[in-house]
Design a protein around this motif. Structure first.
Motif, PDB file in Angstrom:
ATOM      1  N   ASP A 151      25.377 -31.661   7.903  1.00 47.43           N
ATOM      2  CA  ASP A 151      26.809 -32.349   7.387  1.00 47.43           C
ATOM      3  C   ASP A 151      27.798 -31.541   7.385  1.00 47.43           C
ATOM      4  OD1 ASP A 151      26.484 -31.046   4.956  1.00 47.43           O
ATOM      5  OD2 ASP A 151      26.788 -32.985   3.730  1.00 47.43           O
ATOM      6  N   SER A 152      27.846 -30.170   7.642  1.00 45.24           N
ATOM      7  CA  SER A 152      28.846 -29.007   7.387  1.00 45.24           C
ATOM      8  C   SER A 152      27.713 -27.778   8.488  1.00 45.24           C
ATOM      9  CB  SER A 152      29.438 -28.587   6.279  1.00 45.24           C
ATOM     10  OG  SER A 152      28.534 -28.284   5.426  1.00 45.24           O
ATOM     11  N   PRO A 153      28.804 -26.851   8.822  1.00 46.47           N
ATOM     12  CA  PRO A 153      28.196 -25.550   9.295  1.00 46.47           C
ATOM     13  C   PRO A 153      27.010 -25.133   8.339  1.00 46.47           C
ATOM     14  CG  PRO A 153      30.594 -25.522   9.493  1.00 46.47           C
ATOM     15  CD  PRO A 153      30.132 -26.868   8.471  1.00 46.47           C
TER      16      PRO A 153
ATOM     17  N   GLN B 202      29.863 -40.387  12.119  1.00 41.81           N
ATOM     18  CA  GLN B 202      30.528 -39.151  12.297  1.00 41.81           C
ATOM     19  C   GLN B 202      31.492 -38.697  11.618  1.00 41.81           C
ATOM     20  OE1 GLN B 202      31.840 -39.698  16.403  1.00 41.81           O
ATOM     21  NE2 GLN B 202      29.871 -40.194  17.398  1.00 41.81           N
TER      22      GLN B 202
ATOM     23  N   VAL C 199      30.431 -35.855   8.879  1.00 42.20           N
ATOM     24  CA  VAL C 199      30.044 -34.588   9.537  1.00 42.20           C
ATOM     25  C   VAL C 199      31.463 -33.624   9.714  1.00 42.20           C
ATOM     26  CG1 VAL C 199      29.082 -33.313  11.424  1.00 42.20           C
ATOM     27  CG2 VAL C 199      28.265 -35.544  10.724  1.00 42.20           C
ATOM     28  N   THR C 200      31.403 -32.391   8.990  1.00 43.00           N
ATOM     29  CA  THR C 200      32.453 -31.405   9.207  1.00 43.00           C
ATOM     30  C   THR C 200      31.818 -30.589  10.237  1.00 43.00           C
ATOM     31  OG1 THR C 200      33.018 -31.737   6.948  1.00 43.00           O
ATOM     32  CG2 THR C 200      33.795 -29.801   7.959  1.00 43.00           C
ATOM     33  N   PHE C 201      32.689 -30.139  11.355  1.00 45.12           N
ATOM     34  CA  PHE C 201      32.548 -29.150  12.419  1.00 45.12           C
ATOM     35  C   PHE C 201      32.911 -27.996  11.868  1.00 45.12           C
ATOM     36  CE2 PHE C 201      32.157 -33.349  14.195  1.00 45.12           C
ATOM     37  CZ  PHE C 201      30.881 -33.476  14.938  1.00 45.12           C
TER      38      PHE C 201
ATOM     39  N   THR D 120      33.987 -24.024  13.201  1.00 43.44           N
ATOM     40  CA  THR D 120      34.864 -23.474  14.480  1.00 43.44           C
ATOM     41  C   THR D 120      34.017 -22.830  15.521  1.00 43.44           C
ATOM     42  OG1 THR D 120      35.005 -21.182  13.511  1.00 43.44           O
ATOM     43  CG2 THR D 120      36.637 -22.542  12.863  1.00 43.44           C
ATOM     44  N   LYS D 121      34.598 -22.798  16.652  1.00 45.30           N
ATOM     45  CA  LYS D 121      33.933 -22.095  17.881  1.00 45.30           C
ATOM     46  C   LYS D 121      33.438 -20.783  17.496  1.00 45.30           C
ATOM     47  CE  LYS D 121      34.428 -21.142  22.632  1.00 45.30           C
ATOM     48  NZ  LYS D 121      35.576 -21.332  23.775  1.00 45.30           N
TER      49      LYS D 121
ATOM     50  N   GLY E  82      29.144 -24.874  19.589  1.00 47.35           N
ATOM     51  CA  GLY E  82      28.265 -25.200  18.596  1.00 47.35           C
ATOM     52  C   GLY E  82      27.591 -26.520  18.803  1.00 47.35           C
TER      53      GLY E  82
END
Length: 75
Positions: free
Chosen positions: A41-43, A60, A63-65, A67-68, A74
């Protein structure tokens, strides 16, 4: 201007390309191999990251995305 009337799809990484291709080919199953334990749900490196057992497309927003990374987006 040359693409008027043409459907354009966005492909951000190999995973989204595979998913889009699976949909277009009407496949029954898509298996994506990864070195990550699953969908979080997060990195995965963050302290509060939780493994998601079941994911529905409407989830969606939960969910916490991250950084690149230096090697990709990712996917």
């Amino acid at each position: 201007s040359d693409l008027q009337g043409v459907n354009v799809i966005s492909v951000k990484d190999n995973d989204s390309l595979a998913a889009r291709l699976a949909v277009e080919m009407k496949t029954d199953l898509l298996i994506v191999l990864s070195d990550v334990e699953g969908l979080f749900d997060s990195p995965p490196g963050s302290d509060d990251a939780k493994l998601i057992d079941i994911f529905y497309p409407g989830d969606q927003q939960s969910v916490t995305f991250g950084t690149k990374s230096r090697v990709g987006m990712g996917g």
